[in-house]
Design an enzyme around this catalytic site. Structure first.
Site, PDB file in Angstrom:
ATOM      1  N   ARG A  51       0.695  -1.235   0.009  1.00  0.00           N
ATOM      2  CA  ARG A  51      -0.167   0.595  -0.204  1.00  0.00           C
ATOM      3  C   ARG A  51       1.150   1.297   0.282  1.00  0.00           C
ATOM      4  NH1 ARG A  51       2.870   1.626   3.150  1.00  0.00           N
ATOM      5  NH2 ARG A  51       0.854   4.265   3.966  1.00  0.00           N
ATOM      6  N   GLY A  52       0.645   2.208   0.106  1.00  0.00           N
ATOM      7  CA  GLY A  52       1.139   3.096  -0.674  1.00  0.00           C
ATOM      8  C   GLY A  52       1.574   3.950  -1.907  1.00  0.00           C
ATOM      9  N   ALA A  53       0.683   4.608  -2.339  1.00  0.00           N
ATOM     10  CA  ALA A  53       0.611   5.424  -3.725  1.00  0.00           C
ATOM     11  C   ALA A  53       1.854   5.181  -4.552  1.00  0.00           C
ATOM     12  CB  ALA A  53       0.803   7.064  -3.588  1.00  0.00           C
ATOM     13  N   GLN A 197      -2.028   3.100   9.491  1.00  0.00           N
ATOM     14  CA  GLN A 197      -0.657   3.812   9.118  1.00  0.00           C
ATOM     15  C   GLN A 197       0.630   4.004   9.477  1.00  0.00           C
ATOM     16  OE1 GLN A 197      -3.222   3.703   7.906  1.00  0.00           O
ATOM     17  NE2 GLN A 197      -3.707   2.761   5.463  1.00  0.00           N
ATOM     18  N   ASP A 238      -2.248  10.954  -2.387  1.00  0.00           N
ATOM     19  CA  ASP A 238      -2.446   9.448  -3.350  1.00  0.00           C
ATOM     20  C   ASP A 238      -2.784  10.609  -5.392  1.00  0.00           C
ATOM     21  OD1 ASP A 238      -3.006   7.233  -0.979  1.00  0.00           O
ATOM     22  OD2 ASP A 238      -2.749   8.749  -0.415  1.00  0.00           O
ATOM     23  N   ASN A 248      -5.437  12.492  -0.362  1.00  0.00           N
ATOM     24  CA  ASN A 248      -4.877  11.686   0.621  1.00  0.00           C
ATOM     25  C   ASN A 248      -5.409  10.789   1.779  1.00  0.00           C
ATOM     26  OD1 ASN A 248      -2.129  11.327   1.163  1.00  0.00           O
ATOM     27  ND2 ASN A 248      -2.066  12.597   3.479  1.00  0.00           N
TER      28      ASN A 248
HETATM   29  O1  MRU Z   1      -4.217   3.254   1.931  1.00  0.00           O
HETATM   30  P1  MRU Z   1      -2.987   3.197   1.869  1.00  0.00           P
HETATM   31  O2  MRU Z   1      -2.429   3.316   2.661  1.00  0.00           O
HETATM   32  O3  MRU Z   1      -2.319   2.655   0.847  1.00  0.00           O
HETATM   33  O4  MRU Z   1      -3.339   5.099   1.466  1.00  0.00           O
HETATM   34  C1  MRU Z   1      -1.239   5.437   1.245  1.00  0.00           C
HETATM   35  C2  MRU Z   1      -1.580   6.481   2.229  1.00  0.00           C
HETATM   36  O5  MRU Z   1      -0.796   5.705   3.045  1.00  0.00           O
HETATM   37  C3  MRU Z   1      -1.505   7.915   1.840  1.00  0.00           C
HETATM   38  O6  MRU Z   1      -2.723   8.356   2.106  1.00  0.00           O
HETATM   39  C4  MRU Z   1       0.101   8.563   1.979  1.00  0.00           C
HETATM   40  O7  MRU Z   1      -0.132   9.823   2.822  1.00  0.00           O
HETATM   41  C5  MRU Z   1       0.239   9.225   0.282  1.00  0.00           C
HETATM   42  S1  MRU Z   1       1.035   7.714  -0.269  1.00  0.00           S
HETATM   43  C6  MRU Z   1       2.460   7.938  -0.664  1.00  0.00           C
END
Ligand code: MRU
Length: 350
Positions: A51-53, A197, A238, A248
């Site tokens: 996860r995380g963009a 997270q 995101d 985000n």
């Molecule tokens: O749902 P996730 O864990 O995939 O969400 C993404 C994130 O961790 C956050 O929104 C983050 O700030 C951006 S990802 C670089």
């Protein structure tokens, strides 16, 4: 970044298999999971094993390479590739990096003169995407570190560290770089319900880098801002719309409003691959709504050392679970990108 002294990337490819850090197990266990087919990879993205963009983008790029490697020779080749791209697109709707990576690998495969060349181009493009992703984080770190004073106290939300990318991260890259420059930095870590997270991943990363931090309840940031204990906020993104509105992790919006109320600079750190120049504003960004159990239950280590799930709410309770919110551009002091720090109305072009 290193785990127990050994350098790791969040996701990588060996032969036809994608290997990635199994993120739901962190901080209690560190395990690598193998994904032999693109369908396994799509499922891992959907269920947030990755996860995380940025990490989602890299995994999707490698997933597309798997699609192209799996596709049969002959007339069915491109049908299989297009179907695989669609499977990967259906995993997480908000993260722009997912779509960016799928299109880059798809285009490389489509432009290749033969099936063999398409397979090679897909693998090379996916690897290039992952390398660009790691390099972007490092460049963000250099630009963002200049914004953090020695002794600076930074608030961050969710996890936009190296686990959210291939390496370095976005919001945490300036923190890591400032620390390597010898600055003392303290990080307030929003726990980030419902999947936590911040509490699970960001705090684990900061611990690994030896950076002082405290996890705070999601509703505590305003308290610390008002007391003058937070110097700046840095979050990830995101998806960034063309007008500078940002999607985000849910809860980002209220942190931005609170920072503005208290005169605290609010920065968004992201690579250029997160900017969706075709999306006019935040209202046009699709927001993922996830299953209600993520809100109704908590997951973690019990007193016997077992990973388990406990129900928080009464038996018949229902929940709503939007995964992201929109922060309007007017609350954002600047975007930290690999090209420098930009005001919201001057987003860099690719
Ligand atoms: O749902 P996730 O864990 O995939 O969400 C993404 C994130 O961790 C956050 O929104 C983050 O700030 C951006 S990802 C670089």
């Amino acid at each position: 970044m290193k785990v127990d002294g050994k350098p790791y990337r969040t996701v990588w490819m060996e032969g036809n298999t994608i290997r990635m850090i199994n993120q739901p197990l962190i901080p209690h266990r560190f395990e690598i999971i193998d994904l032999p087919t693109h369908k396994d990879t799509a499922q891992a993205i959907k269920t947030m094993i990755v996860r995380g963009a940025g990490a989602i983008g890299a995994a999707a790029g490698y997933g597309m390479a798997q699609v192209v490697l799996e596709a049969p020779d002959g007339p069915g080749f491109m049908d299989y590739v297009l179907q695989g791209a669609e499977t990967l697109r259906q995993t997480r709707p908000t993260a722009q990096d997912l779509f960016y990576a799928i299109e880059r690998v798809l285009q490389a495969a489509q432009e290749a003169p033969s099936v063999a060349a398409a397979r090679q181009a897909a693998v090379e493009t996916a690897q290039k995407l992952a390398d660009e992703n790691a390099a972007a984080g490092e460049a963000i770190g250099h630009h963002g570190a200049a914004l953090i004073p020695d002794g600076g106290r930074v608030l961050t939300h969710c996890n936009a560290g190296w686990l959210a990318f291939v390496d370095w991260g976005s919001a945490l890259a300036p923190v890591y770089m400032a620390a390597r420059q010898g600055k003392k930095v303290f990080v307030f870590v929003d726990e980030t319900r419902p999947r936590c997270q911040g509490a699970r991943l960001t705090a684990w990363e900061l611990q690994g880098e030896g950076i002082e931090h405290a996890i705070i309840a999601d509703n505590a940031a305003g308290y610390f801002m008002r007391r003058g204990e937070i110097d700046l906020v840095i979050v990830g993104a995101d998806r960034i719309a063309a007008n500078g509105d940002v999607a985000n992790k849910i809860g980002t919006y209220e942190k931005a409003v609170c920072a503005a109320e208290n005169g605290i600079p609010f920065y968004v750190a992201a690579p250029l691959s997160t900017i969706d120049h075709d999306c006019p504003n935040g209202d046009a960004i699709p927001i993922e709504e996830r299953e209600e159990d993520e809100v109704l239950y908590a997951f973690g280590l019990d007193d016997s050392g077992n990973l388990s799930r406990v129900r928080l709410a009464h038996r018949d309770a229902h929940a709503r679970n939007p995964a992201f919110d929109i922060t309007p551009a007017r609350y954002i002091t600047g975007f930290i990108t690999p090209k420098g720090v930009h005001p919201p109305h001057q987003l860099p072009l690719p």
